[in-house]
Design a protein around this motif. Structure first.
Motif, mmCIF file in Angstrom:
data_model
loop_
_atom_site.group_PDB
_atom_site.id
_atom_site.type_symbol
_atom_site.label_atom_id
_atom_site.label_comp_id
_atom_site.label_asym_id
_atom_site.label_seq_id
_atom_site.Cartn_x
_atom_site.Cartn_y
_atom_site.Cartn_z
ATOM 1 N N UNK A 1 0.840 -1.198 0.000
ATOM 2 C CA UNK A 1 0.000 0.000 0.000
ATOM 3 C C UNK A 1 0.879 1.255 0.000
ATOM 4 N N UNK A 2 0.491 2.248 -0.782
ATOM 5 C CA UNK A 2 1.252 3.495 -0.877
ATOM 6 C C UNK A 2 0.350 4.678 -0.586
ATOM 7 N N UNK A 3 0.895 5.622 0.158
ATOM 8 C CA UNK A 3 0.187 6.846 0.530
ATOM 9 C C UNK A 3 1.093 8.018 0.198
ATOM 10 N N UNK A 4 0.505 9.161 -0.195
ATOM 11 C CA UNK A 4 1.361 10.318 -0.491
ATOM 12 C C UNK A 4 1.553 11.228 0.706
ATOM 13 N N UNK A 5 0.858 10.939 1.806
ATOM 14 C CA UNK A 5 1.002 11.779 2.994
ATOM 15 C C UNK A 5 0.388 11.074 4.195
ATOM 16 N N UNK A 6 0.992 11.222 5.386
ATOM 17 C CA UNK A 6 0.322 10.720 6.587
ATOM 18 C C UNK A 6 -0.833 11.631 6.967
ATOM 19 N N UNK A 7 -1.662 11.173 7.878
ATOM 20 C CA UNK A 7 -2.803 11.948 8.359
ATOM 21 C C UNK A 7 -2.353 13.326 8.841
ATOM 22 N N UNK A 8 -1.252 13.368 9.574
ATOM 23 C CA UNK A 8 -0.610 14.614 10.018
ATOM 24 C C UNK A 8 0.864 14.290 10.216
#
Length: 143
Positions: A75-82
């Motif tokens: 899984x890839x995300x471009x940003x954490x929640x904060x």
């Protein structure tokens, strides 16, 4: 992207407690900085709307809106929640310099973050995260 200094974890447990609470595979990834095999994690292709939490402590880390198809096997995300939800630190474990991603709450290993790969995302970053490090709470389950 600069690695940040480690702070004291908000959730601390003995290694015995972690072993009792996590499966052997979860413990290996979360507490020993292991990696699940590519394309085997439950969230690689998931499109469910919700929040991804740390599987070890339940801290909210990523939102489904920042997940994207990187075709890398995790899984890839471009940003954490904060920004304060994760800790970044230098990792030289495989003879190269990478940036490790840890849960800021319990300091469990989540994966690594890469940048400058040319993905069409707002940050040009790829938080490459092990599915086994996460628990997805769907929007419908959030109430």
């Amino acid at each position: 992207m600069k690695p940040v200094a480690d702070a004291t974890p908000k959730v601390t447990k003995s290694e015995r407690e972690w072993r009792d609470e996590l499966t052997p595979a979860e413990y290996h990834v979360l507490r020993e900085a292991g990696t699940e095999p590519a394309w085997t994690g439950e969230y690689v292709d998931t499109k469910t709307v919700g929040v991804y939490q740390c599987r070890a402590c339940g801290a909210e880390l990523f939102r489904s809106e920042t997940k994207f198809d990187s075709h890398c096997g995790w899984p890839s995300f471009f940003s954490p929640l904060a920004e304060d939800r994760v800790i970044l630190r230098e990792d030289r474990s495989l003879g190269m310099v990478r940036t490790e991603v840890l849960c800021a709450t319990c300091h469990s290993h989540l994966g690594h973050v890469f940048e400058g790969e040319g993905y069409p995302t707002p940050t040009d970053q790829r938080y490459c995260i092990n599915s086994i490090s996460l628990t997805l709470v769907s929007e419908s389950d959030q109430g």
